[in-house]
Scaffold this active site. Structure first.
Site, PDB file in Angstrom:
ATOM      1  N   PHE A 258      42.394  58.448  84.275  1.00 18.77           N
ATOM      2  CA  PHE A 258      43.295  58.097  83.181  1.00 18.77           C
ATOM      3  C   PHE A 258      42.854  58.763  81.881  1.00 18.77           C
ATOM      4  O   PHE A 258      41.674  58.687  81.509  1.00 18.77           O
ATOM      5  CB  PHE A 258      43.289  56.586  82.936  1.00 18.77           C
ATOM      6  N   ASP A 259      43.796  59.391  81.191  1.00 18.80           N
ATOM      7  CA  ASP A 259      43.588  59.619  79.772  1.00 18.80           C
ATOM      8  C   ASP A 259      43.630  58.225  79.135  1.00 18.80           C
ATOM      9  O   ASP A 259      44.059  57.254  79.777  1.00 18.80           O
ATOM     10  CB  ASP A 259      44.699  60.516  79.225  1.00 18.80           C
ATOM     11  N   MET A 260      43.205  58.080  77.898  1.00 22.27           N
ATOM     12  CA  MET A 260      43.202  56.745  77.293  1.00 22.27           C
ATOM     13  C   MET A 260      44.342  56.550  76.293  1.00 22.27           C
ATOM     14  O   MET A 260      45.228  55.716  76.481  1.00 22.27           O
ATOM     15  CB  MET A 260      41.863  56.480  76.602  1.00 22.27           C
TER      16      MET A 260
END
Length: 239
Positions: free
Chosen positions: A24-26
């Site tokens: 995941f990107d945040m």
């Protein structure tokens, strides 16, 4: 072009090889923090003496802070010491985020992550944000317990759209890139995932601007859409 469904060109890739990890990107993926950052960045640009239009500003979504400020200084012909610029901005970000009252994960994201974890999928966060900010936001949103691997853009040689951050995350997870799926909300992030040899879900988040996610294998607006696709995903055995 990707769509709300798997595109024809990548449907076979989606099924084979099996998925063993999700990265995941945040910002803009786990939490709608981009509008907050935009306001903080605007104040930093003004502090530097740069007038950055919204269209230009959106091109920096997904890149490291150093890359963003270097591009701004180059474009606007400003002469500042990078270390001082970054120190000023990071201090400002941490102060705002620590006191912000509305740091919440996107709807259904925790349910999606819980299902992935229960299915034996390895999980990581790979964000261009500083590590201290990653840990702060994950703690504040209650998502920290799901992630044993967190990678910051500060920890790799080249930021997005280079693939370094995702390849490093996969290495820490001990999963080959072809078994990884990345969830991203920016053009730079999607490009990085594809260059890493990974499949990518584009999260179309209005707060991130009108990002071109067409290189993604599929695009969704909400995590509820991903929950509906659970039975169609080719999940592999956890290594």
């Amino acid at each position: 072009m990707a769509s709300k469904h798997l595109n024809n060109a990548s449907s076979s890739l989606w099924q084979n090889p099996p998925i063993q990890a999700v990265i995941f990107d945040m910002d803009g993926v786990l939490i709608d923090s981009e509008p907050i950052y935009f306001e903080i960045e605007k104040s930093s640009f003004q502090h530097l003496g740069a007038t950055v239009e919204e269209t230009e500003h959106h091109t920096y979504v997904g890149v490291t802070l150093e890359s963003m400020f270097q591009q701004v200084m180059d474009k606007h012909k400003l002469d500042h010491v990078m270390e001082e610029v970054l120190a000023f901005h990071k201090d400002n970000v941490m102060k705002v985020m620590q006191d912000h009252k509305e740091l919440q994960a996107f709807d259904h994201v925790e349910q999606w992550i819980e299902w992935l974890s229960a299915s034996g999928i390895k999980l990581a966060v790979a964000s261009s944000s500083p590590r201290s900010l990653i840990e702060l936001i994950l703690e504040r949103t209650g998502l920290r317990r799901f992630f044993t691997v967190m990678v910051s853009g500060e920890e790799v040689a080249h930021g997005k759209p280079a693939p370094d951050i995702f390849l490093h995350a996969a290495s820490l997870l001990q999963v080959e890139p072809q078994h990884c799926v990345v969830i991203e909300d920016s053009r730079n992030g999607v490009r990085a995932a594809k260059l890493a040899g990974m499949r990518c879900i584009g999260h179309q988040n209005p707060g991130s601007g009108n990002q071109d996610l067409s290189e993604a294998d599929m695009i969704v607006d909400h995590y509820a859409e991903l929950l509906e696709l659970r039975d169609s995903l080719h999940i592999g055995v956890r290594l």
